[in-house]
Write a protein that holds these residues in place. Sequence first.
Motif, short mmCIF file in Angstrom:
data_model
loop_
_atom_site.label_atom_id
_atom_site.label_comp_id
_atom_site.label_asym_id
_atom_site.label_seq_id
_atom_site.Cartn_x
_atom_site.Cartn_y
_atom_site.Cartn_z
N ILE A 136 -5.82 -0.67 -11.10
CA ILE A 136 -6.35 0.79 -10.34
C ILE A 136 -8.26 0.89 -10.44
O ILE A 136 -8.92 0.79 -9.57
CB ILE A 136 -5.52 2.29 -11.13
CG1 ILE A 136 -4.35 2.33 -10.42
CG2 ILE A 136 -6.21 3.28 -9.98
CD1 ILE A 136 -3.50 2.70 -10.79
N VAL A 137 -8.22 0.33 -11.43
CA VAL A 137 -9.82 0.50 -11.68
C VAL A 137 -10.57 -0.59 -10.56
O VAL A 137 -11.52 -0.34 -10.21
CB VAL A 137 -10.47 0.24 -13.27
CG1 VAL A 137 -11.86 0.19 -13.62
CG2 VAL A 137 -10.32 1.56 -14.25
N THR A 138 -10.03 -2.19 -11.48
CA THR A 138 -10.61 -2.97 -10.40
C THR A 138 -10.48 -2.54 -8.58
O THR A 138 -11.02 -3.17 -7.60
CB THR A 138 -10.35 -4.87 -10.28
OG1 THR A 138 -8.54 -4.06 -10.45
CG2 THR A 138 -10.44 -4.62 -12.41
N THR B 290 5.09 -6.83 -7.98
CA THR B 290 4.27 -6.39 -8.69
C THR B 290 4.96 -4.60 -9.40
O THR B 290 4.24 -4.56 -10.23
CB THR B 290 3.26 -5.49 -7.71
OG1 THR B 290 1.75 -5.02 -7.76
CG2 THR B 290 4.12 -4.32 -6.40
N MET B 291 5.97 -4.56 -8.75
CA MET B 291 6.59 -3.27 -9.74
C MET B 291 6.61 -4.28 -11.21
O MET B 291 6.86 -2.81 -12.23
CB MET B 291 7.56 -2.28 -9.12
CG MET B 291 8.16 -1.37 -9.75
SD MET B 291 7.12 -0.49 -10.11
CE MET B 291 7.73 1.35 -11.84
N LYS C 255 2.70 2.97 -8.24
CA LYS C 255 3.47 2.63 -9.01
C LYS C 255 2.91 3.52 -10.42
O LYS C 255 4.16 3.36 -11.08
CB LYS C 255 2.84 1.59 -9.18
CG LYS C 255 3.64 0.49 -8.58
CD LYS C 255 2.55 -0.83 -8.41
CE LYS C 255 2.41 -1.63 -9.89
NZ LYS C 255 1.41 -2.52 -9.39
N LEU C 256 1.93 4.15 -10.29
CA LEU C 256 1.66 5.31 -11.17
C LEU C 256 2.50 6.64 -11.81
O LEU C 256 3.07 6.27 -12.34
CB LEU C 256 0.69 5.69 -10.85
CG LEU C 256 -0.78 5.78 -10.65
CD1 LEU C 256 -1.96 6.30 -10.64
CD2 LEU C 256 -1.01 5.57 -12.60
N PRO C 257 2.99 7.13 -10.74
CA PRO C 257 4.54 8.09 -11.05
C PRO C 257 5.77 6.98 -11.26
O PRO C 257 6.65 7.66 -12.79
CB PRO C 257 4.77 9.14 -9.72
CG PRO C 257 4.09 8.17 -9.20
CD PRO C 257 2.89 7.50 -9.14
N LEU C 258 6.20 5.93 -11.11
CA LEU C 258 7.33 5.16 -11.32
C LEU C 258 7.54 5.12 -12.97
O LEU C 258 7.78 4.93 -14.03
CB LEU C 258 7.75 4.51 -10.39
CG LEU C 258 7.49 4.82 -8.75
CD1 LEU C 258 7.65 3.73 -8.38
CD2 LEU C 258 9.39 5.44 -8.86
N TYR C 259 5.60 4.39 -12.95
CA TYR C 259 5.36 3.76 -14.99
C TYR C 259 5.53 5.29 -15.52
O TYR C 259 6.81 4.14 -16.51
CB TYR C 259 4.31 3.31 -14.69
CG TYR C 259 4.57 1.69 -14.13
CD1 TYR C 259 5.26 1.13 -13.12
CD2 TYR C 259 3.59 0.55 -14.67
CE1 TYR C 259 5.56 -0.07 -13.28
CE2 TYR C 259 3.56 -0.77 -15.02
CZ TYR C 259 4.23 -1.12 -13.98
OH TYR C 259 4.08 -2.88 -13.52
#
Length: 241
Positions: A51-53, A139-140, A178-182
């Motif tokens: 996410i940073v990149t 990707t997930m 993907k954030l909330p899923l992870y």
Amino acid sequence: MDLPLVILFLAGLITGFSKFSVGGMGLLILPIVMVAFPGPEALGILLPLYIVTDLMAVASYRHKIAWSVLARFLPLAFLGVFVGSHFLANIGADQFLTFLGVIIVAMIGLGLYLDFRPAAFMRKPVTAYLMGFFGGVITMMANAAGPMFSLFLLEQKLEKATYISTRAWAFFILNLLKLPLYIGLGLLSVESTKTSLYALPGLALGSFIGYHFLKKVNPIQFKWMIRIMSALAAFKLFLFT
């Protein structure tokens, strides 16, 4: 020297370089990180780096985005992400890495086939839907859909700047999803995010090198670099199964 710190620096270096240059190297990252952090927890460590990149990439490549390509590609990718979250909770790591290695090799073969026997089907909407769905699943489950996305985008005959911008925005959108899923799967936490911070120096260096390296690549070299990096990634995946 502390092995986990070396691994995290190397992961950051490859992540930054891959995001800002040829792509495809991303598949090397998960097996490397799993040397020090075995198991699904490696996914949670990597996502903040991506996410940073992504933020740096969309800021750098905010022009010449092929929104029409993304509009065909992303809807099924969203579905693939949700399907992937289900499989991620149930599939064994070894089984998935073997499957992923086979998929990468198949995609490289498809790219070579299209070089000698161009096929218009790669630019049809149905292909975008299929690539989007399977790219979302991969990707997930492994943060590793770069080669699939890259091969599809290359066949859209986009110029280099448009290709990079479109790819950057596709990954940015999907990684936010993907954030909330992870978090729900227990893979992303405050502790895993703190661990991710140790990769930031490598991330900054890799991004700088990749950004300047990209300017010196012609389209033919660009395509072959993606294929070579994808093949190396598949080899690494087979080694870790």
